[in-house]
Design a protein around this motif. Structure first.
Motif, PDB file in Angstrom:
ATOM      1  N   ASP A  84       0.851  -1.188   0.000  1.00  0.00           N
ATOM      2  CA  ASP A  84       0.000   0.000   0.000  1.00  0.00           C
ATOM      3  C   ASP A  84       0.891   1.246   0.000  1.00  0.00           C
ATOM      4  O   ASP A  84       1.750   1.389   0.869  1.00  0.00           O
ATOM      5  N   PRO A  85       0.690   2.140  -0.978  1.00  0.00           N
ATOM      6  CA  PRO A  85       1.557   3.325  -1.066  1.00  0.00           C
ATOM      7  C   PRO A  85       1.512   4.174   0.201  1.00  0.00           C
ATOM      8  O   PRO A  85       2.442   4.918   0.471  1.00  0.00           O
ATOM      9  N   ASP A  86       0.447   4.043   0.952  1.00  0.00           N
ATOM     10  CA  ASP A  86       0.329   4.842   2.171  1.00  0.00           C
ATOM     11  C   ASP A  86       1.038   4.197   3.351  1.00  0.00           C
ATOM     12  O   ASP A  86       1.095   4.779   4.434  1.00  0.00           O
ATOM     13  N   ILE A  90       1.804   5.947   6.970  1.00  0.00           N
ATOM     14  CA  ILE A  90       1.140   5.509   8.201  1.00  0.00           C
ATOM     15  C   ILE A  90       2.170   5.112   9.250  1.00  0.00           C
ATOM     16  O   ILE A  90       2.053   5.462  10.424  1.00  0.00           O
ATOM     17  N   ARG A 265      -4.911  14.266   7.079  1.00  0.00           N
ATOM     18  CA  ARG A 265      -4.685  12.827   6.991  1.00  0.00           C
ATOM     19  C   ARG A 265      -3.204  12.474   6.820  1.00  0.00           C
ATOM     20  O   ARG A 265      -2.723  11.498   7.370  1.00  0.00           O
ATOM     21  N   GLU A 266      -2.481  13.307   6.053  1.00  0.00           N
ATOM     22  CA  GLU A 266      -1.075  12.988   5.784  1.00  0.00           C
ATOM     23  C   GLU A 266      -0.226  12.917   7.055  1.00  0.00           C
ATOM     24  O   GLU A 266       0.823  12.293   7.061  1.00  0.00           O
ATOM     25  N   GLU A 269      -3.092   9.960   9.896  1.00  0.00           N
ATOM     26  CA  GLU A 269      -3.518   8.574   9.665  1.00  0.00           C
ATOM     27  C   GLU A 269      -2.530   7.626  10.334  1.00  0.00           C
ATOM     28  O   GLU A 269      -1.333   7.686  10.080  1.00  0.00           O
ATOM     29  N   TYR A 274      -6.355   3.317   9.964  1.00  0.00           N
ATOM     30  CA  TYR A 274      -6.252   2.650   8.672  1.00  0.00           C
ATOM     31  C   TYR A 274      -7.011   1.321   8.705  1.00  0.00           C
ATOM     32  O   TYR A 274      -7.761   1.000   7.787  1.00  0.00           O
TER      33      TYR A 274
ATOM     34  N   ARG B 458     -11.197   3.010   0.774  1.00  0.00           N
ATOM     35  CA  ARG B 458      -9.947   3.760   0.645  1.00  0.00           C
ATOM     36  C   ARG B 458      -9.935   4.602  -0.622  1.00  0.00           C
ATOM     37  O   ARG B 458      -9.478   5.740  -0.631  1.00  0.00           O
ATOM     38  N   GLN B 461     -11.979   7.564  -0.249  1.00  0.00           N
ATOM     39  CA  GLN B 461     -11.322   8.501   0.654  1.00  0.00           C
ATOM     40  C   GLN B 461     -10.334   9.407  -0.083  1.00  0.00           C
ATOM     41  O   GLN B 461     -10.232  10.597   0.219  1.00  0.00           O
ATOM     42  N   ASP B 465     -10.910  13.349   0.105  1.00  0.00           N
ATOM     43  CA  ASP B 465      -9.887  14.235   0.658  1.00  0.00           C
ATOM     44  C   ASP B 465      -9.539  15.339  -0.337  1.00  0.00           C
ATOM     45  O   ASP B 465      -9.479  16.514   0.020  1.00  0.00           O
ATOM     46  N   GLN B 469     -10.046  19.326   0.064  1.00  0.00           N
ATOM     47  CA  GLN B 469      -8.863  20.178   0.003  1.00  0.00           C
ATOM     48  C   GLN B 469      -8.981  21.237  -1.094  1.00  0.00           C
ATOM     49  O   GLN B 469      -8.525  22.358  -0.925  1.00  0.00           O
ATOM     50  N   GLN B 490      -4.165   2.953  -7.544  1.00  0.00           N
ATOM     51  CA  GLN B 490      -4.424   2.136  -6.363  1.00  0.00           C
ATOM     52  C   GLN B 490      -5.613   1.200  -6.528  1.00  0.00           C
ATOM     53  O   GLN B 490      -6.097   0.625  -5.564  1.00  0.00           O
TER      54      GLN B 490
END
Lengths: 319, 506
Positions: A84-86, A90, A265-266, A269, A274, B458, B461, B465, B469, B490
């Motif tokens: 997951d790129p996030d 996280i 969120r950046e 999170e 998550y 996700r 989301q 977001d 923004q 994604q």
């Protein structure tokens, strides 16, 4: 059957003899063992047996098929997590918030306890202590709501004051830069008073003779604090710190989730939030479990490391 | 080390003990199994229901008792607070303790259960429908929206297709001499005037136009997007279905709301404003415009008139976009649904008994009982319409919860339509019907996308977001397009392909 070897004076026992030895000890102390049985049982039933459920992290778990009937998928869920790129975002947020907690909100109760200890008037000290630990009994929902009402741009008290003083209004809620300060301040406000209880108890246990001796040697109160109080409660501080580190990834889902919004969120999170959106709200039990499992492993590694560090510097540690 | 070894042994003993006491996790929940077919021996059909509760307290049993007598059943209704219904539903499902009739709360939750429905965990109802003359009358176009792979598994609870519109302060508008906005420019002008021209005449700069909340669907955003001509969820472009945010109209909506926000014509913190807080701003005379369900004007007025008896609300629906057309998004025609798990409804006979109860619920007398209560006590009939009593506390306690187990809608179950003594509410009801001439439907309601089921939350989301923004001025068009790229990489790309494949197969 070989004869028992003797090394120095100590006998090296065979396995069978050792077992007998153990039984003899158990028999001798049977009441003590009986007393701890409920505790062991509790941990077993409520802490160890549920671990069986971790199996579903390696399955495509479907409730109606059960653990025995669901398909095995190996490390697929972990792959999905790391892919997951996030994930790094996280991970970073979780560690940053944890570091802030250890560096800022952990020492506050110690400082408070030392300050309270300096108060001469016991009744006054008790009152202050009670007042500062009351917030611990409020839920995060209440605390975050109070903050919201105070900080909102739509008629919040703080911004109204700023406006009346001709300052620019501050966008507390929707500005990522304000998230971490808000998070830490709220934790301090809620938990600092409660945290003083243990430290105060430890301080009270310090031998008064030490202080008297120090006074005769001409130490002032600051010196006494530095040379006697702090070293005396050092082991308590370290044990609590290690326990705190064990909770590295338990930052309080509820608290963060309530503060989380699309603008912050950046930085806000974390694993718990998550899991909630990616896992539970979509009914993906296996994936949620895999993320929880990963968290647990990271926590374990950190605790073992912290404990090793404490031991290395000659402290007690937790085991 | 030795000490540790001892512990090792002790814990081993502990394990043995636990194993002996036995943890038979797999005991099937004894659900109160029904006594088979009610028609055979005349004894009442017994079954359990899980439904969502919209009020603070569990209802009084009176209505339930009357319903049981009328339908010859014994019901065990498990009320679960609406706010944590999904959680309880997932838990009940995970532990195999679902009751015999399970309400889904909404379309989103139902979507999650599709996997299990495909795996044959729930009864298919299609084959039995012909035996029940009232269930047969459920609207086919709505039933179709509830189908999974072309089969019917659920009984739906009808909802008006489009309830969205504007609720605004009529007295403020009259003070300033402006009419209800008929296009987006006039809407902007009303928001400006309510902010800058002192509509309440108190000489203070303490009002603004629109009050919105942290909800891009049931808040203002989706309705405003409809006015601009944005598709509902998905739209067609060059023969391919694409998500709404890839359309220019969506960007127009973003720019429009950005302008509203930047000028201070709406609440600055709307992305973190809850529904009660949003409504409070309207009730306490801070804001003068509210875009949402027009029928809410009743409860809004009831509260607002308590601290300001002179205040007047009005409702309005028709707002043209830049292209001179009015559009409004439609829901699939149902709100709630009820499905029947095979784990607790074990035989066909049992299912028929339960369906027979639902069939009877669609008779006017029973439908009125659960929706309006007891005639003469909770409501009166005027000109063939129901007028609820003034005492809302009584109806909330005794009747309102039962509305969430209703099946069908007034048209199909024959219950009375409501009549309100509050003018704005009557108008809201009329405008709901008027909206039906301007509907925009979501073309993907019955389409499937496995990726959406796994990653939908996700993915949504990412877009949500970026949308917030953009409106707040924290990102620009470039940033928004980057978010769309992220969405694509994604899993969005797969979603588009799956949706279009599913679309072609239909």
């Amino acid at each position: 059957m070989e004869s028992p070897l003797t090394v120095g004076k100590k006998q090296v026992l065979t396995k069978a003899e050792r077992r007998n030895e153990l039984w003899r000890k158990i028999k001798k102390n049977k009441w003590i063992y009986l007393m701890i049985a409920p505790g062991i049982l509790y941990f077993f039933v409520y802490k160890y047996i549920p671990m069986y459920g971790l199996i579903i992290a390696f399955q495509d778990y479907k409730p109606y098929l059960g653990i025995t009937g669901s398909e095995w998928v190996g490390f697929d869920h972990f792959r999905r997590l790391f892919a997951d790129p996030d994930f790094w975002m996280i991970f970073r947020n979780t560690l940053v918030l944890f570091a802030l907690q250890v560096c800022i909100s952990f020492p506050v109760p110690i400082i408070l306890a030392l300050m309270l200890n300096e108060l001469r008037n016991r009744a006054y000290q008790r009152t202050i202590q009670t007042v500062i630990y009351i917030p611990h009994f409020m839920s995060w929902v209440v605390i975050v709501s109070i903050s919201y009402v105070m900080l909102t741009l739509d008629g919040g008290i703080i911004n109204n004051i700023l406006r009346s003083l001709q300052f620019d209004q501050i966008n507390f809620l929707l500005n990522p830069d304000w998230f971490r300060p808000m998070y830490i301040l709220q934790i301090i406000w809620r938990e600092a008073g409660w945290g003083t209880i243990i430290f105060l108890a430890a301080i009270v246990a310090v031998d008064p003779q030490l202080y008297e001796a120090a006074k005769i040697d001409g130490a002032n109160r600051i010196r006494q604090m530095w040379h006697i109080t702090l070293p005396a409660i050092r082991s308590v501080i370290i044990v609590l710190l290690i326990l705190k580190i064990g909770d590295v990834l338990e930052l309080g889902f509820e608290h963060v989730y309530l503060l989380l919004n699309s603008s912050n969120r950046e930085v806000a999170e974390i694993f718990d939030t998550y899991v909630y959106t990616a896992g539970l709200r979509q009914g993906q039990f296996s994936y949620s479990t895999a993320v929880g499992f990963f968290k647990g492993i990271v926590g374990l590694i950190l605790v073992v490391f912290a404990n090793w560090l404490a031991k290395k510097y000659g402290e007690e540690g937790i085991y | 080390m030795k000490k540790w070894k001892q512990w090792h042994k002790i814990t081993a003993i502990g394990v043995g003990l636990v194993a002996l006491t036995g943890c038979n996790g797999n005991e099937n929940n004894e659900s109160a199994s029904s006594s088979g077919d009610a028609i055979d021996d005349g004894s009442p059909v017994e079954f359990s229901i899980m439904a969502n509760l919209h009020t603070a307290e569990v209802p009084d049993k009176k209505v339930q008792t009357l319903l049981e007598e009328a339908t010859n059943t014994k019901l065990d209704i498990q009320w679960v607070p609406d706010s944590n219904y999904e959680e309880r539903l997932n838990t009940a499902f995970a532990t195999g303790s679902l009751p015999q009739a399970v309400y889904m709360k909404n379309q989103t939750t139902y979507e999650q259960f599709k996997d299990a429905i495909r795996d044959d965990q729930f009864w298919e109802l299609g084959p039995y429908l012909d035996e029940f003359e009232n269930l047969k009358n459920l609207k086919p176009e709505v039933v179709e929206n509830t189908m999974v792979d072309g089969k019917m598994y659920a009984l739906y609870q009808g909802r008006p297709l489009a309830r969205s519109g504007l609720i605004y302060r009529k007295d403020w508008a009259d003070n300033l001499g402006i009419d209800a906005p008929t296009n987006v420019e006039e809407f902007m002008e009303m928001a400006r005037a309510f902010t800058e021209d002192d509509p309440d005449g108190n000489g203070k700069d303490d009002t603004f136009g629109l009050t919105d909340r942290n909800d891009l669907v049931y808040g203002a955003f989706k309705s405003v997007a409809s006015w601009f001509g944005t598709p509902n969820g998905w739209g067609e472009q060059d023969g391919e279905l694409l998500p709404e945010f890839m359309f220019d109209e969506y960007i127009d909506t973003l720019d429009y709301l950005k302008e509203l926000h930047e000028n201070g014509y709406m609440n600055q913190d709307f992305p973190v404003t809850s529904k009660p807080d949003q409504q409070a701003l309207l009730k306490n005379g801070t804001a003068g415009m509210y875009v949402g369900s027009m029928g809410d004007v009743v409860s809004l007025y009831a509260d607002a008139s308590q601290n300001n008896p002179d205040l007047e609300f009005d409702v309005h629906n028709y707002v043209e976009g830049p292209d001179g057309e009015y559009n409004i998004w439609a829901i699939p025609g149902y709100g709630n649904l009820v499905i029947f798990p095979k784990s607790s409804v074990e035989t066909e006979e049992e299912l028929k008994g339960i369906l027979s109860f639902y069939n009877q619920m669609m008779e006017p007398d029973n439908a009125n009982l659960i929706f309006w209560g007891v005639e003469g006590e909770h409501y009166d009939v005027e000109e063939d319409q129901a007028v609820a009593i003034e005492d809302t506390q009584k109806t909330d306690r005794e009747v309102k919860p039962y509305q969430s187990i209703e099946i069908g809608e007034a048209e199909t179950n024959g219950r009375y339509l409501g009549k309100s003594n509050y003018e704005a509410k009557t108008k809201a009801d009329e405008l709901e019907i008027d909206n039906e001439s301007y509907l925009v439907h979501d073309p993907t309601i019955t389409l499937d996308s496995p990726t959406m089921q796994t990653h939908g939350e996700r993915l949504q989301q990412i877009i949500n977001d970026a949308t917030y923004q953009y409106i707040l001025g924290q990102t620009d068009l470039e940033g928004f397009e980057k978010a769309i790229e992220t969405w694509k990489t994604q899993g969005g790309e797969d979603v588009i392909n799956e949706i279009n494949e599913s679309y072609e197969q239909q």
